[in-house]
Design a protein around this motif. Structure first.
Motif, PDB file in Angstrom:
ATOM      1  N   ILE A  90       0.818  -1.216   0.000  1.00 34.45           N
ATOM      2  CA  ILE A  90       0.000   0.000   0.000  1.00 34.45           C
ATOM      3  C   ILE A  90       0.852   1.267   0.000  1.00 34.45           C
ATOM      4  O   ILE A  90       0.525   2.240  -0.693  1.00 34.45           O
ATOM      5  N   MET A  91       1.926   1.277   0.758  1.00 36.95           N
ATOM      6  CA  MET A  91       2.686   2.515   0.991  1.00 36.95           C
ATOM      7  C   MET A  91       3.197   3.211  -0.277  1.00 36.95           C
ATOM      8  O   MET A  91       3.041   4.427  -0.399  1.00 36.95           O
ATOM      9  N   PRO A  92       3.775   2.510  -1.241  1.00 38.65           N
ATOM     10  CA  PRO A  92       4.237   3.237  -2.439  1.00 38.65           C
ATOM     11  C   PRO A  92       3.084   3.919  -3.182  1.00 38.65           C
ATOM     12  O   PRO A  92       3.245   5.037  -3.687  1.00 38.65           O
ATOM     13  N   TRP A  93       1.928   3.273  -3.215  1.00 40.12           N
ATOM     14  CA  TRP A  93       0.779   3.881  -3.882  1.00 40.12           C
ATOM     15  C   TRP A  93       0.290   5.102  -3.126  1.00 40.12           C
ATOM     16  O   TRP A  93      -0.077   6.120  -3.720  1.00 40.12           O
ATOM     17  N   ARG A  94       0.285   5.009  -1.808  1.00 43.80           N
ATOM     18  CA  ARG A  94      -0.121   6.154  -0.980  1.00 43.80           C
ATOM     19  C   ARG A  94       0.861   7.306  -1.164  1.00 43.80           C
ATOM     20  O   ARG A  94       0.466   8.463  -1.317  1.00 43.80           O
ATOM     21  N   TYR A  98       0.486  11.201  -2.524  1.00 46.25           N
ATOM     22  CA  TYR A  98       1.007  12.435  -1.903  1.00 46.25           C
ATOM     23  C   TYR A  98       1.701  13.294  -2.962  1.00 46.25           C
ATOM     24  O   TYR A  98       1.449  14.492  -3.084  1.00 46.25           O
ATOM     25  N   LEU A  99       2.594  12.657  -3.718  1.00 47.99           N
ATOM     26  CA  LEU A  99       3.400  13.380  -4.699  1.00 47.99           C
ATOM     27  C   LEU A  99       2.536  13.992  -5.803  1.00 47.99           C
ATOM     28  O   LEU A  99       2.665  15.179  -6.109  1.00 47.99           O
ATOM     29  N   GLY A 126       6.836  10.907   2.882  1.00 50.08           N
ATOM     30  CA  GLY A 126       6.338  10.026   1.828  1.00 50.08           C
ATOM     31  C   GLY A 126       6.812  10.448   0.456  1.00 50.08           C
ATOM     32  O   GLY A 126       7.179   9.606  -0.371  1.00 50.08           O
ATOM     33  N   ILE A 127       6.807  11.748   0.199  1.00 51.35           N
ATOM     34  CA  ILE A 127       7.276  12.254  -1.095  1.00 51.35           C
ATOM     35  C   ILE A 127       8.759  11.967  -1.266  1.00 51.35           C
ATOM     36  O   ILE A 127       9.220  11.569  -2.339  1.00 51.35           O
ATOM     37  N   ASN A 131      10.194   9.466  -4.218  1.00 54.37           N
ATOM     38  CA  ASN A 131      11.199   9.966  -5.160  1.00 54.37           C
ATOM     39  C   ASN A 131      12.441   9.076  -5.182  1.00 54.37           C
ATOM     40  O   ASN A 131      13.031   8.854  -6.239  1.00 54.37           O
ATOM     41  N   LYS A 132      12.836   8.555  -4.017  1.00 51.61           N
ATOM     42  CA  LYS A 132      13.950   7.594  -3.967  1.00 51.61           C
ATOM     43  C   LYS A 132      13.600   6.336  -4.748  1.00 51.61           C
ATOM     44  O   LYS A 132      14.405   5.815  -5.525  1.00 51.61           O
TER      45      LYS A 132
END
Length: 154
Positions: A90-94, A98-99, A126-127, A131-132
């Motif tokens: 879930i986290m990368p999609w969230r 944000y971005l 998160g952004i 980006n990383k």
């Protein structure tokens, strides 16, 4: 005299020559204030009409539209994207939400955070993380570009 921030400027004079260092200037705080105003004028910070956001305002995109696009692409429900679960799936999609919300809506991180029930610092982190990940993983970069292109057309 008062500054735009609401603080009053009082003339402060002190005889520095009586101090242990024997300094012979009598500018006090007024000299510091004048230097600050001059620096603001030189950098363009003194004129509020110069404040411009470099993000695109050409389209009216809401955070909800970003969440719907990401939900459709990831097949993760919008409630889960907004929720508190921190699964690796879930986290990368969230973070992508944000971005894209920050880049496309023209809203501040604080405003976006209120919509998503997050603190602005959580969005900043998160952004930074997404980006990383975009730099490390070409699939993530490709997905980001596709979603951005899709949302820019809306």
């Amino acid at each position: 005299m008062s500054i735009h921030s609401g603080f009053s400027v009082h003339r402060f004079t002190h005889d520095w020559s009586s101090g242990p260092t024997g300094m012979h200037h009598n500018r006090g705080c007024e000299g510091f204030q004048n230097a600050s105003v001059q620096a603001e004028e030189e950098t363009g910070r003194g004129d509020p009409s110069r404040y411009k956001d470099i993000r695109s305002f050409s389209t009216s995109i809401s955070v909800k539209k970003v969440l719907v696009a990401i939900s459709r692409r990831s097949e993760i429900e919008m409630e889960v994207l907004i929720g508190r679960k921190r699964d690796k799936i879930i986290m990368p999609w969230r973070q992508l939400a944000y971005l894209l919300s920050y880049e496309l809506t023209g809203c501040t991180l604080t405003q976006i955070g209120k919509v998503l029930n997050r603190d602005h610092t959580s969005l900043m982190h998160g952004i930074k993380q997404i980006n990383k990940l975009r730099q490390q993983d070409q699939y993530v970069e490709h997905t980001y570009r596709e979603l951005r292109r899709e949302l820019s057309r809306v």
